[in-house]
Write a protein that holds these residues in place. Structure first.
Motif, PDB file in Angstrom:
ATOM      1  N   HIS A   1     -85.604 -31.373  35.617  1.00  0.00           N
ATOM      2  CA  HIS A   1     -86.013 -30.402  36.643  1.00  0.00           C
ATOM      3  C   HIS A   1     -84.799 -29.668  37.263  1.00  0.00           C
ATOM      4  O   HIS A   1     -84.659 -28.506  37.423  1.00  0.00           O
ATOM      5  N   ALA A   2     -83.681 -30.554  37.395  1.00  0.00           N
ATOM      6  CA  ALA A   2     -82.566 -29.990  37.961  1.00  0.00           C
ATOM      7  C   ALA A   2     -81.625 -29.167  37.172  1.00  0.00           C
ATOM      8  O   ALA A   2     -80.764 -28.363  37.543  1.00  0.00           O
ATOM      9  N   ALA A   3     -81.731 -29.197  35.877  1.00  0.00           N
ATOM     10  CA  ALA A   3     -81.384 -28.406  34.825  1.00  0.00           C
ATOM     11  C   ALA A   3     -81.067 -27.135  35.114  1.00  0.00           C
ATOM     12  O   ALA A   3     -80.196 -26.358  34.641  1.00  0.00           O
ATOM     13  N   ALA A   4     -82.203 -26.623  35.517  1.00  0.00           N
ATOM     14  CA  ALA A   4     -82.649 -25.209  36.133  1.00  0.00           C
ATOM     15  C   ALA A   4     -81.416 -24.808  37.296  1.00  0.00           C
ATOM     16  O   ALA A   4     -81.319 -23.549  37.428  1.00  0.00           O
ATOM     17  N   PHE A   5     -81.094 -25.671  37.736  1.00  0.00           N
ATOM     18  CA  PHE A   5     -80.078 -25.372  38.954  1.00  0.00           C
ATOM     19  C   PHE A   5     -78.763 -25.812  38.917  1.00  0.00           C
ATOM     20  O   PHE A   5     -77.875 -25.211  38.930  1.00  0.00           O
ATOM     21  N   ASP A   6     -78.791 -27.385  38.689  1.00  0.00           N
ATOM     22  CA  ASP A   6     -77.503 -28.135  38.705  1.00  0.00           C
ATOM     23  C   ASP A   6     -77.787 -29.341  38.023  1.00  0.00           C
ATOM     24  O   ASP A   6     -78.705 -30.058  38.205  1.00  0.00           O
ATOM     25  N   ARG A   7     -76.986 -29.715  36.885  1.00  0.00           N
ATOM     26  CA  ARG A   7     -77.227 -30.891  36.268  1.00  0.00           C
ATOM     27  C   ARG A   7     -76.700 -32.106  36.914  1.00  0.00           C
ATOM     28  O   ARG A   7     -76.576 -33.304  36.412  1.00  0.00           O
ATOM     29  N   LYS A   8     -76.220 -32.214  38.076  1.00  0.00           N
ATOM     30  CA  LYS A   8     -75.711 -33.301  38.837  1.00  0.00           C
ATOM     31  C   LYS A   8     -77.182 -33.723  39.702  1.00  0.00           C
ATOM     32  O   LYS A   8     -77.826 -33.115  40.205  1.00  0.00           O
ATOM     33  N   LEU A   9     -77.020 -35.033  39.840  1.00  0.00           N
ATOM     34  CA  LEU A   9     -78.223 -35.858  40.613  1.00  0.00           C
ATOM     35  C   LEU A   9     -77.611 -36.846  41.049  1.00  0.00           C
ATOM     36  O   LEU A   9     -76.691 -37.835  40.653  1.00  0.00           O
ATOM     37  N   VAL A  10     -78.061 -37.209  42.279  1.00  0.00           N
ATOM     38  CA  VAL A  10     -77.801 -38.482  42.965  1.00  0.00           C
ATOM     39  C   VAL A  10     -79.159 -39.348  43.143  1.00  0.00           C
ATOM     40  O   VAL A  10     -80.124 -38.791  43.551  1.00  0.00           O
ATOM     41  N   VAL A  11     -78.804 -40.467  42.771  1.00  0.00           N
ATOM     42  CA  VAL A  11     -80.275 -41.437  43.036  1.00  0.00           C
ATOM     43  C   VAL A  11     -79.801 -42.477  43.775  1.00  0.00           C
ATOM     44  O   VAL A  11     -79.026 -43.567  43.571  1.00  0.00           O
TER      45      VAL A  11
ATOM     46  N   LEU B   1     -73.746 -37.235  30.035  1.00  0.00           N
ATOM     47  CA  LEU B   1     -74.337 -38.270  29.743  1.00  0.00           C
ATOM     48  C   LEU B   1     -74.265 -38.717  28.400  1.00  0.00           C
ATOM     49  O   LEU B   1     -74.292 -37.966  27.385  1.00  0.00           O
ATOM     50  N   LEU B   2     -74.067 -40.046  28.006  1.00  0.00           N
ATOM     51  CA  LEU B   2     -73.950 -40.595  26.527  1.00  0.00           C
ATOM     52  C   LEU B   2     -75.025 -41.370  26.509  1.00  0.00           C
ATOM     53  O   LEU B   2     -75.539 -42.543  27.095  1.00  0.00           O
ATOM     54  N   ASP B   3     -75.844 -41.190  25.390  1.00  0.00           N
ATOM     55  CA  ASP B   3     -77.001 -42.049  25.178  1.00  0.00           C
ATOM     56  C   ASP B   3     -76.811 -43.002  23.902  1.00  0.00           C
ATOM     57  O   ASP B   3     -77.684 -43.663  23.435  1.00  0.00           O
ATOM     58  N   ASP B   4     -75.720 -43.197  23.365  1.00  0.00           N
ATOM     59  CA  ASP B   4     -75.323 -43.970  22.329  1.00  0.00           C
ATOM     60  C   ASP B   4     -74.672 -45.237  22.623  1.00  0.00           C
ATOM     61  O   ASP B   4     -74.123 -45.738  21.793  1.00  0.00           O
ATOM     62  N   VAL B   5     -74.596 -45.635  23.892  1.00  0.00           N
ATOM     63  CA  VAL B   5     -73.476 -46.725  24.353  1.00  0.00           C
ATOM     64  C   VAL B   5     -74.804 -48.058  24.225  1.00  0.00           C
ATOM     65  O   VAL B   5     -75.730 -48.042  24.570  1.00  0.00           O
ATOM     66  N   PRO B   6     -74.231 -48.872  23.272  1.00  0.00           N
ATOM     67  CA  PRO B   6     -75.275 -50.108  23.027  1.00  0.00           C
ATOM     68  C   PRO B   6     -75.274 -50.986  24.398  1.00  0.00           C
ATOM     69  O   PRO B   6     -74.376 -50.995  25.023  1.00  0.00           O
TER      70      PRO B   6
ATOM     71  N   VAL C   1     -73.884 -43.947  32.922  1.00  0.00           N
ATOM     72  CA  VAL C   1     -73.161 -43.926  31.508  1.00  0.00           C
ATOM     73  C   VAL C   1     -72.587 -42.414  31.342  1.00  0.00           C
ATOM     74  O   VAL C   1     -73.413 -41.784  30.446  1.00  0.00           O
ATOM     75  N   TRP C   2     -71.760 -42.020  31.801  1.00  0.00           N
ATOM     76  CA  TRP C   2     -71.231 -40.691  31.320  1.00  0.00           C
ATOM     77  C   TRP C   2     -69.865 -40.573  31.461  1.00  0.00           C
ATOM     78  O   TRP C   2     -68.996 -41.485  31.953  1.00  0.00           O
ATOM     79  N   GLY C   3     -69.185 -39.473  30.917  1.00  0.00           N
ATOM     80  CA  GLY C   3     -67.670 -39.264  31.156  1.00  0.00           C
ATOM     81  C   GLY C   3     -67.164 -39.874  29.692  1.00  0.00           C
ATOM     82  O   GLY C   3     -67.893 -39.756  28.602  1.00  0.00           O
ATOM     83  N   ALA C   4     -65.894 -40.163  29.810  1.00  0.00           N
ATOM     84  CA  ALA C   4     -64.976 -40.468  28.498  1.00  0.00           C
ATOM     85  C   ALA C   4     -65.734 -41.947  28.010  1.00  0.00           C
ATOM     86  O   ALA C   4     -66.469 -42.477  28.892  1.00  0.00           O
ATOM     87  N   ALA C   5     -65.758 -41.942  26.611  1.00  0.00           N
ATOM     88  CA  ALA C   5     -66.255 -43.267  26.076  1.00  0.00           C
ATOM     89  C   ALA C   5     -66.189 -44.422  26.740  1.00  0.00           C
ATOM     90  O   ALA C   5     -66.666 -45.111  27.077  1.00  0.00           O
ATOM     91  N   ALA C   6     -64.773 -44.694  27.167  1.00  0.00           N
ATOM     92  CA  ALA C   6     -63.997 -46.065  27.793  1.00  0.00           C
ATOM     93  C   ALA C   6     -64.784 -46.005  29.103  1.00  0.00           C
ATOM     94  O   ALA C   6     -65.199 -47.092  29.670  1.00  0.00           O
TER      95      ALA C   6
END
Length: 288
Positions: A159-169, A71-76, A115-120
């Motif tokens: 919460h999921a970080a203790a198991f797997d960082r993937k999440l579907v919503v 995840l990228l948190d600096d995308v305006p 908003v994750w992965g390569a910047a583009a």
């Protein structure tokens, strides 16, 4: 042509691959209407897909893949909303619905989730969340219930970080025939969200409902009927609940695949105990 249209004038979105139903390993399909008579259009974007109902000019459901490690948190954000060129504009709830009133363009797929992965790629996902097909009218009042709702994905990722960082919503409005009319649409009074993730090597899910119907201390029908002519419906303060996944399937009339069977919320018999009002994240049940 206004600024909300020019950005995507020559982009047919033909390269968008959308939501990956096998992202977690076990298949989590799109949430589709249970009634085959309900027509939908499947609209893939970057890391998410919208199941759109042209008859309501709103989404029936959305599904997003979230890769927590990337995840990228600096995308305006530019807050420039656009019509999806794959649908006629008159089928989309656009600027005419939200202009000069107290309604927010409520993101269904939260802006930061895909908003994750390569910047583009992340930048493209950010822009994709600003199509009107990914919006639904919500009250502009900000309160604790709305704060809990908007932060659910962050909490669930932690919460999921203790198991797997993937999440579907999976997210969407509860579209009912009784929803109050306004400017050519019907405004949904409730929204739902189902999160799926891997826990101890197995698929797990939790579900939530956001209620923006008029204040429950008043008669909702009378409140809606008494709305001034031309004004949006008098939406109430946000109330956020954790609910059984099966209840979401029932009230939204959607097929949720394997998720009702892997619900981490204990299914209680008494109706008044089935929906748990969330005042904070500590109220969430994450064990079966």
């Amino acid at each position: 042509m206004n600024s909300s249209d020019s950005r995507h004038e020559h982009d047919p979105l033909a390269d968008r691959t959308g939501y990956d139903e096998d992202f977690l390993g076990p298949t989590v399909p799109l949430a589709l209407p249970a009634r085959t008579s309900v027509e939908t259009v499947i609209l893939p974007y970057t890391h998410f897909t919208v199941v759109f109902r042209p008859d309501r000019r709103l989404a029936a459901s959305t599904a997003v893949c979230i890769e927590g490690r990337e995840l990228l948190d600096d995308v305006p954000r530019d807050d420039v909303w656009a019509y999806d060129p794959r649908l006629p504009r008159e089928q989309q709830a656009g600027d005419d619905v939200y202009r000069d009133n107290s309604l927010d363009r409520g993101h269904l797929v939260r802006r930061l989730d895909p908003v994750w992965g390569a910047a583009a790629v992340a930048g493209r996902a950010n822009e994709d969340t600003f199509y009107f097909t990914n919006a639904a009218p919500q009250a502009d009042v900000f309160n604790q219930g709305k704060q809990v709702w908007q932060g659910l994905e962050n909490h669930l990722l932690d919460h999921a970080a203790a198991f797997d960082r993937k999440l579907v919503v999976l997210t969407g409005p509860v579209l009912q025939d009784s929803d109050p009319p306004y400017r050519g649409i019907q405004v949904p009074l409730r929204f739902w969200k189902v999160a799926a993730f891997m826990q101890d090597g197995a698929l797990a899910a939790t579900a939530y409902v956001l209620d923006q119907s008029p204040d429950l201390s008043r008669d909702a029908d009378r409140a809606l009927a008494g709305a001034p002519s031309g004004a949006p419906p008098p939406l109430g303060p946000f109330r956020t609940y954790q609910v059984p996944v099966s209840d979401v399937a029932e009230i939204a009339e959607l097929e949720l695949g394997p998720l009702p069977d892997v619900d981490l919320m204990p299914l209680l018999r008494a109706p008044e105990e089935r929906w748990r009002r969330l005042e904070s994240y500590e109220d969430i049940a994450m064990t079966d």
